[in-house]
Design a protein around this motif. Structure first.
Motif, PDB file in Angstrom:
ATOM      1  N   HIS A  22       0.381   7.967   2.281  1.00 39.09           N
ATOM      2  CA  HIS A  22       1.405   7.085   2.100  1.00 39.09           C
ATOM      3  C   HIS A  22       1.694   5.891   1.353  1.00 39.09           C
ATOM      4  O   HIS A  22       1.138   4.975   1.145  1.00 39.09           O
ATOM      5  CB  HIS A  22       1.455   7.110   3.615  1.00 39.09           C
ATOM      6  CG  HIS A  22       0.832   7.902   4.677  1.00 39.09           C
ATOM      7  ND1 HIS A  22       2.406   9.017   4.798  1.00 39.09           N
ATOM      8  CD2 HIS A  22       0.322   7.789   5.672  1.00 39.09           C
ATOM      9  CE1 HIS A  22       1.104   9.629   5.790  1.00 39.09           C
ATOM     10  NE2 HIS A  22       0.282   8.799   5.629  1.00 39.09           N
ATOM     11  N   PRO A  23       3.002   6.041   1.106  1.00 35.32           N
ATOM     12  CA  PRO A  23       3.231   4.941  -0.127  1.00 35.32           C
ATOM     13  C   PRO A  23       3.531   2.759   0.502  1.00 35.32           C
ATOM     14  O   PRO A  23       3.689   3.171   1.988  1.00 35.32           O
ATOM     15  CB  PRO A  23       4.507   5.031   0.315  1.00 35.32           C
ATOM     16  CG  PRO A  23       5.346   5.810   0.375  1.00 35.32           C
ATOM     17  CD  PRO A  23       4.188   7.093   1.223  1.00 35.32           C
ATOM     18  N   ASP A  24       2.944   2.405   0.136  1.00 32.25           N
ATOM     19  CA  ASP A  24       3.281   0.525   1.103  1.00 32.25           C
ATOM     20  C   ASP A  24       4.741   1.057   1.534  1.00 32.25           C
ATOM     21  O   ASP A  24       5.904   0.776   0.460  1.00 32.25           O
ATOM     22  CB  ASP A  24       3.043  -0.234  -0.152  1.00 32.25           C
ATOM     23  CG  ASP A  24       2.771  -1.506   0.242  1.00 32.25           C
ATOM     24  OD1 ASP A  24       2.676  -2.013   1.347  1.00 32.25           O
ATOM     25  OD2 ASP A  24       3.152  -2.427  -0.680  1.00 32.25           O
ATOM     26  N   TYR A  25       4.389   0.129   2.658  1.00 33.38           N
ATOM     27  CA  TYR A  25       5.574  -0.490   3.069  1.00 33.38           C
ATOM     28  C   TYR A  25       5.910  -1.364   3.043  1.00 33.38           C
ATOM     29  O   TYR A  25       4.926  -2.455   4.051  1.00 33.38           O
ATOM     30  CB  TYR A  25       5.477   0.545   4.487  1.00 33.38           C
ATOM     31  CG  TYR A  25       7.732   0.653   5.267  1.00 33.38           C
ATOM     32  CD1 TYR A  25       8.167   1.078   5.107  1.00 33.38           C
ATOM     33  CD2 TYR A  25       7.430  -0.429   6.700  1.00 33.38           C
ATOM     34  CE1 TYR A  25       9.396   1.414   5.247  1.00 33.38           C
ATOM     35  CE2 TYR A  25       8.758  -1.325   7.056  1.00 33.38           C
ATOM     36  CZ  TYR A  25       9.962   0.482   6.453  1.00 33.38           C
ATOM     37  OH  TYR A  25      10.664   0.356   7.260  1.00 33.38           O
ATOM     38  N   HIS A  26       6.981  -2.252   2.300  1.00 33.02           N
ATOM     39  CA  HIS A  26       7.518  -4.101   2.266  1.00 33.02           C
ATOM     40  C   HIS A  26       8.542  -4.182   2.734  1.00 33.02           C
ATOM     41  O   HIS A  26       9.226  -3.451   2.467  1.00 33.02           O
ATOM     42  CB  HIS A  26       6.361  -4.218   1.365  1.00 33.02           C
ATOM     43  CG  HIS A  26       6.876  -2.879  -0.133  1.00 33.02           C
ATOM     44  ND1 HIS A  26       6.846  -2.356  -0.303  1.00 33.02           N
ATOM     45  CD2 HIS A  26       8.391  -4.028  -0.816  1.00 33.02           C
ATOM     46  CE1 HIS A  26       7.395  -1.850  -1.478  1.00 33.02           C
ATOM     47  NE2 HIS A  26       7.931  -2.598  -1.912  1.00 33.02           N
ATOM     48  N   PRO A  27       8.618  -5.562   2.706  1.00 28.19           N
ATOM     49  CA  PRO A  27      10.204  -5.951   2.658  1.00 28.19           C
ATOM     50  C   PRO A  27      10.908  -6.141   1.804  1.00 28.19           C
ATOM     51  O   PRO A  27      10.102  -6.714   0.612  1.00 28.19           O
ATOM     52  CB  PRO A  27       9.902  -7.789   3.928  1.00 28.19           C
ATOM     53  CG  PRO A  27       8.287  -7.322   3.442  1.00 28.19           C
ATOM     54  CD  PRO A  27       7.923  -6.453   3.476  1.00 28.19           C
ATOM     55  N   VAL A  28      12.075  -6.288   1.494  1.00 21.62           N
ATOM     56  CA  VAL A  28      12.801  -5.593   0.384  1.00 21.62           C
ATOM     57  C   VAL A  28      13.622  -6.034   0.222  1.00 21.62           C
ATOM     58  O   VAL A  28      14.530  -6.531   1.555  1.00 21.62           O
ATOM     59  CB  VAL A  28      12.656  -4.363  -0.113  1.00 21.62           C
ATOM     60  CG1 VAL A  28      13.994  -4.131  -1.685  1.00 21.62           C
ATOM     61  CG2 VAL A  28      11.083  -3.299  -0.767  1.00 21.62           C
ATOM     62  N   VAL A  29      14.725  -6.935  -0.549  1.00 21.73           N
ATOM     63  CA  VAL A  29      16.183  -7.243  -0.567  1.00 21.73           C
ATOM     64  C   VAL A  29      16.731  -6.640  -0.989  1.00 21.73           C
ATOM     65  O   VAL A  29      16.856  -6.484  -1.987  1.00 21.73           O
ATOM     66  CB  VAL A  29      16.430  -9.111  -0.757  1.00 21.73           C
ATOM     67  CG1 VAL A  29      17.667  -9.963  -0.841  1.00 21.73           C
ATOM     68  CG2 VAL A  29      15.563 -10.368   0.270  1.00 21.73           C
TER      69      VAL A  29
ATOM     70  N   GLY B 149      12.377  -3.427   5.664  1.00 22.03           N
ATOM     71  CA  GLY B 149      11.503  -2.536   4.934  1.00 22.03           C
ATOM     72  C   GLY B 149      11.877  -1.374   4.049  1.00 22.03           C
ATOM     73  O   GLY B 149      12.501  -0.668   4.728  1.00 22.03           O
ATOM     74  N   SER B 150      11.155  -1.073   3.196  1.00 24.26           N
ATOM     75  CA  SER B 150      11.776  -0.744   2.611  1.00 24.26           C
ATOM     76  C   SER B 150      10.175   0.321   2.100  1.00 24.26           C
ATOM     77  O   SER B 150       9.429  -0.190   1.138  1.00 24.26           O
ATOM     78  CB  SER B 150      12.527  -0.658   1.284  1.00 24.26           C
ATOM     79  OG  SER B 150      11.944   0.750   0.291  1.00 24.26           O
ATOM     80  N   THR B 151       9.637   1.456   1.085  1.00 27.07           N
ATOM     81  CA  THR B 151       8.711   1.171  -0.187  1.00 27.07           C
ATOM     82  C   THR B 151       9.688   1.954  -1.602  1.00 27.07           C
ATOM     83  O   THR B 151       7.934   1.849  -2.269  1.00 27.07           O
ATOM     84  CB  THR B 151       8.703   2.903   0.357  1.00 27.07           C
ATOM     85  OG1 THR B 151       9.675   3.997   0.050  1.00 27.07           O
ATOM     86  CG2 THR B 151       8.269   3.538   1.174  1.00 27.07           C
TER      87      THR B 151
END
Length: 91
Positions: free
Chosen positions: A6-13, A26-28
């Protein structure tokens, strides 16, 4: 869940290019651009349309279908309603 698939799920602006509106989610997706948002550094993803600029959410939506199907058919084929009152010209 299996590890490593699974791809890394992290906060993104996300930045709306049209209005400058920014929001965090949250986004990949990954990005080489970063931005400081609410005191922390996040990856920046530029989007063309968000809820801040989309016509459905802003109320600036155009309504193209103003008249009904019967009226459009009559206009297309030149039929005139003989029972309708004639238009009074206000001169």
């Amino acid at each position: 869940m299996r590890k490593g698939i699974h791809p890394d799920y992290h906060p993104v602006v996300f930045l709306d290019s049209a209005t400058g509106y920014k929001f965090i989610s949250g986004s990949t997706r990954n990005s080489s651009e970063t931005i400081e948002f609410e005191g922390a550094e996040y990856p920046l993803i530029r989007v063309e349309i968000s809820s801040d600029s989309h016509p459905f959410y802003t109320g600036r939506q155009k309504f193209t279908q103003a008249d009904g199907r019967v009226d459009r058919f009559n206009k297309k084929y030149g039929f005139v309603d003989k029972n309708a009152k004639p238009a009074e010209d206000a001169e």
